[in-house]
Design a protein around this motif. Structure first.
Motif, PDB file in Angstrom:
ATOM      1  N   PRO A   1       0.810  -1.223   0.000  1.00  0.00           N
ATOM      2  CA  PRO A   1       0.000   0.000   0.000  1.00  0.00           C
ATOM      3  C   PRO A   1       0.841   1.270   0.000  1.00  0.00           C
ATOM      4  CG  PRO A   1      -0.169  -1.131   2.113  1.00  0.00           C
ATOM      5  CD  PRO A   1       0.508  -2.070   1.167  1.00  0.00           C
ATOM      6  N   PHE A   2       2.009   1.229   0.652  1.00  0.00           N
ATOM      7  CA  PHE A   2       2.912   2.382   0.625  1.00  0.00           C
ATOM      8  C   PHE A   2       3.375   2.657  -0.796  1.00  0.00           C
ATOM      9  CE2 PHE A   2       7.325   4.000   0.799  1.00  0.00           C
ATOM     10  CZ  PHE A   2       7.111   5.201   1.462  1.00  0.00           C
ATOM     11  N   ALA A   3       3.750   1.614  -1.529  1.00  0.00           N
ATOM     12  CA  ALA A   3       4.193   1.780  -2.918  1.00  0.00           C
ATOM     13  C   ALA A   3       3.085   2.361  -3.783  1.00  0.00           C
ATOM     14  CB  ALA A   3       4.664   0.440  -3.474  1.00  0.00           C
ATOM     15  N   GLN A   4       1.858   1.894  -3.594  1.00  0.00           N
ATOM     16  CA  GLN A   4       0.728   2.417  -4.375  1.00  0.00           C
ATOM     17  C   GLN A   4       0.507   3.897  -4.086  1.00  0.00           C
ATOM     18  OE1 GLN A   4      -2.220  -0.321  -2.964  1.00  0.00           O
ATOM     19  NE2 GLN A   4      -1.727  -1.897  -4.488  1.00  0.00           N
ATOM     20  N   TRP A   5       0.666   4.273  -2.827  1.00  0.00           N
ATOM     21  CA  TRP A   5       0.440   5.668  -2.416  1.00  0.00           C
ATOM     22  C   TRP A   5       1.524   6.592  -2.947  1.00  0.00           C
ATOM     23  CZ3 TRP A   5       3.120   8.430   1.703  1.00  0.00           C
ATOM     24  CH2 TRP A   5       2.558   9.687   1.982  1.00  0.00           C
ATOM     25  N   VAL A   6       2.808   6.230  -2.779  1.00  0.00           N
ATOM     26  CA  VAL A   6       3.874   7.136  -3.240  1.00  0.00           C
ATOM     27  C   VAL A   6       3.881   7.251  -4.758  1.00  0.00           C
ATOM     28  CG1 VAL A   6       5.344   6.862  -1.206  1.00  0.00           C
ATOM     29  CG2 VAL A   6       5.655   5.307  -3.147  1.00  0.00           C
ATOM     30  N   ASP A   7       3.453   6.219  -5.444  1.00  0.00           N
ATOM     31  CA  ASP A   7       3.343   6.283  -6.902  1.00  0.00           C
ATOM     32  C   ASP A   7       2.256   7.278  -7.296  1.00  0.00           C
ATOM     33  OD1 ASP A   7       3.071   5.864  -9.613  1.00  0.00           O
ATOM     34  OD2 ASP A   7       2.897   3.695  -9.485  1.00  0.00           O
ATOM     35  N   PHE A  64       8.417   2.439  -6.037  1.00  0.00           N
ATOM     36  CA  PHE A  64       9.039   1.558  -5.055  1.00  0.00           C
ATOM     37  C   PHE A  64       9.310   0.232  -5.731  1.00  0.00           C
ATOM     38  CE2 PHE A  64       9.061  -1.684  -1.802  1.00  0.00           C
ATOM     39  CZ  PHE A  64       9.780  -1.118  -0.761  1.00  0.00           C
ATOM     40  N   ARG A  65      10.602  -0.082  -5.924  1.00  0.00           N
ATOM     41  CA  ARG A  65      11.005  -1.334  -6.553  1.00  0.00           C
ATOM     42  C   ARG A  65      12.103  -1.946  -5.693  1.00  0.00           C
ATOM     43  NH1 ARG A  65       7.061  -0.243  -8.801  1.00  0.00           N
ATOM     44  NH2 ARG A  65       6.596  -0.100 -11.033  1.00  0.00           N
ATOM     45  N   MET A  66      11.735  -2.881  -4.847  1.00  0.00           N
ATOM     46  CA  MET A  66      12.699  -3.467  -3.924  1.00  0.00           C
ATOM     47  C   MET A  66      13.457  -4.586  -4.612  1.00  0.00           C
ATOM     48  SD  MET A  66      12.022  -4.281   0.041  1.00  0.00           S
ATOM     49  CE  MET A  66      13.384  -4.560   1.181  1.00  0.00           C
ATOM     50  N   SER A 121      17.404  -3.277   0.846  1.00  0.00           N
ATOM     51  CA  SER A 121      17.428  -1.840   1.136  1.00  0.00           C
ATOM     52  C   SER A 121      16.083  -1.196   0.836  1.00  0.00           C
ATOM     53  CB  SER A 121      18.525  -1.157   0.312  1.00  0.00           C
ATOM     54  OG  SER A 121      18.430   0.242   0.425  1.00  0.00           O
ATOM     55  N   PHE A 122      15.412  -0.748   1.901  1.00  0.00           N
ATOM     56  CA  PHE A 122      14.131  -0.067   1.709  1.00  0.00           C
ATOM     57  C   PHE A 122      14.349   1.290   1.050  1.00  0.00           C
ATOM     58  CE2 PHE A 122      10.653   2.694   2.922  1.00  0.00           C
ATOM     59  CZ  PHE A 122       9.535   1.889   2.795  1.00  0.00           C
ATOM     60  N   ALA A 123      15.284   2.080   1.600  1.00  0.00           N
ATOM     61  CA  ALA A 123      15.520   3.422   1.063  1.00  0.00           C
ATOM     62  C   ALA A 123      15.953   3.366  -0.391  1.00  0.00           C
ATOM     63  CB  ALA A 123      16.566   4.151   1.905  1.00  0.00           C
ATOM     64  N   GLY A 124      16.796   2.388  -0.754  1.00  0.00           N
ATOM     65  CA  GLY A 124      17.278   2.284  -2.121  1.00  0.00           C
ATOM     66  C   GLY A 124      16.216   1.881  -3.119  1.00  0.00           C
ATOM     67  N   ALA A 125      15.064   1.417  -2.613  1.00  0.00           N
ATOM     68  CA  ALA A 125      13.984   0.985  -3.504  1.00  0.00           C
ATOM     69  C   ALA A 125      13.140   2.145  -4.007  1.00  0.00           C
ATOM     70  CB  ALA A 125      13.084  -0.014  -2.776  1.00  0.00           C
ATOM     71  N   LEU A 126      13.313   3.327  -3.434  1.00  0.00           N
ATOM     72  CA  LEU A 126      12.488   4.484  -3.781  1.00  0.00           C
ATOM     73  C   LEU A 126      13.192   5.337  -4.832  1.00  0.00           C
ATOM     74  CD1 LEU A 126      11.412   5.309  -0.144  1.00  0.00           C
ATOM     75  CD2 LEU A 126       9.851   4.619  -1.967  1.00  0.00           C
ATOM     76  N   LYS A 127      12.550   5.468  -5.999  1.00  0.00           N
ATOM     77  CA  LYS A 127      13.143   6.219  -7.100  1.00  0.00           C
ATOM     78  C   LYS A 127      12.096   7.138  -7.728  1.00  0.00           C
ATOM     79  CE  LYS A 127      16.494   2.611  -8.282  1.00  0.00           C
ATOM     80  NZ  LYS A 127      16.202   1.740  -7.109  1.00  0.00           N
TER      81      LYS A 127
END
Length: 213
Positions: free
Chosen positions: A20-26, A33-35, A39-45
């Motif tokens: 749900p976090f990935a859906q929201w930030v998108d 968010f692509r894990m 690394s959680f932080a590294g998955a955010l682009k």
């Protein structure tokens, strides 16, 4: 000796979070968010250019999600049924790193789903808050459940007598995360995890103390 104690994390243990976090930030922030590893932080682009977010940008997004979007979260399959079964044999405390600001909202979220357990909104390593819980409650046996290896290391150092179960209940990331070296077991399915937890409660003996590097 008092009642046994189970100390459990929430996100990716009791509740789905990264999906749900990935859906929201998108949808709301133009962030993908692509894990691809642990690394959680590294998955955010950034969607527009693919560059990773700076570390300082990650917490404001997490804070915003927990502040306004927790209703998007749903229970991990089998988690609430297992908690109900475990509660017949042990006290349950939810120790979650959402921080004090979101502690009440997390308690309300879980209570609405039928899990009325104390919630501690912590920050940082979980070894110290686990140690405090043990000192306060003096349980005959204690079990710690978390999806992050760092917390298992922290608990092993501060409270080595606690049994530690590494669980990543979100299938979308479970295969990206290696078993925590300081956990006694890695189980990602709640039916099997319930059996393991109840066996430790039935044995009612402390975990063997490891040497912590």
């Amino acid at each position: 000796m008092t009642r046994p104690l189970v100390i459990t994390d929430c996100d990716e243990v009791l509740m789905h979070m990264v999906v749900p976090f990935a859906q929201w930030v998108d949808a709301e922030h133009g962030v993908l968010f692509r894990m691809e590893d642990a690394s959680f932080a590294g998955a955010l682009k950034r969607k527009e250019c693919g560059t990773p977010l700076e570390a300082a940008e990650v917490w404001p997004l997490l804070d915003g999600f927990f502040r306004t979007e927790m209703a998007r979260q749903t229970p991990i399959r089998g988690a609430l049924t297992a908690m109900a079964a475990i509660a017949r044999h042990a006290d349950i405390v939810v120790l979650t790193n959402v921080g004090p600001d979101h502690q009440a909202a997390r308690a309300a979220q879980l209570s609405a789903l039928g899990l009325d357990a104390p919630v501690i909104g912590s920050r940082g390593g979980k070894g110290e808050p686990v140690r405090r819980l043990l000192d306060e409650r003096q349980p005959s046996v204690a079990i710690f459940i978390d999806d992050l290896a760092g917390h298992h290391h922290s608990v092993a150092a501060e409270a080595p007598e606690v049994w530690r179960l590494h669980m990543v209940g979100e299938p979308a990331i479970a295969d990206k995360i290696a078993p925590a070296p300081h956990a006694h077991a890695r189980i990602d399915d709640w039916a099997a995890a319930e059996d393991w937890i109840l066996a430790r409660l039935t044995e009612n003996i402390p975990a063997p103390s490891p040497e912590i590097a």
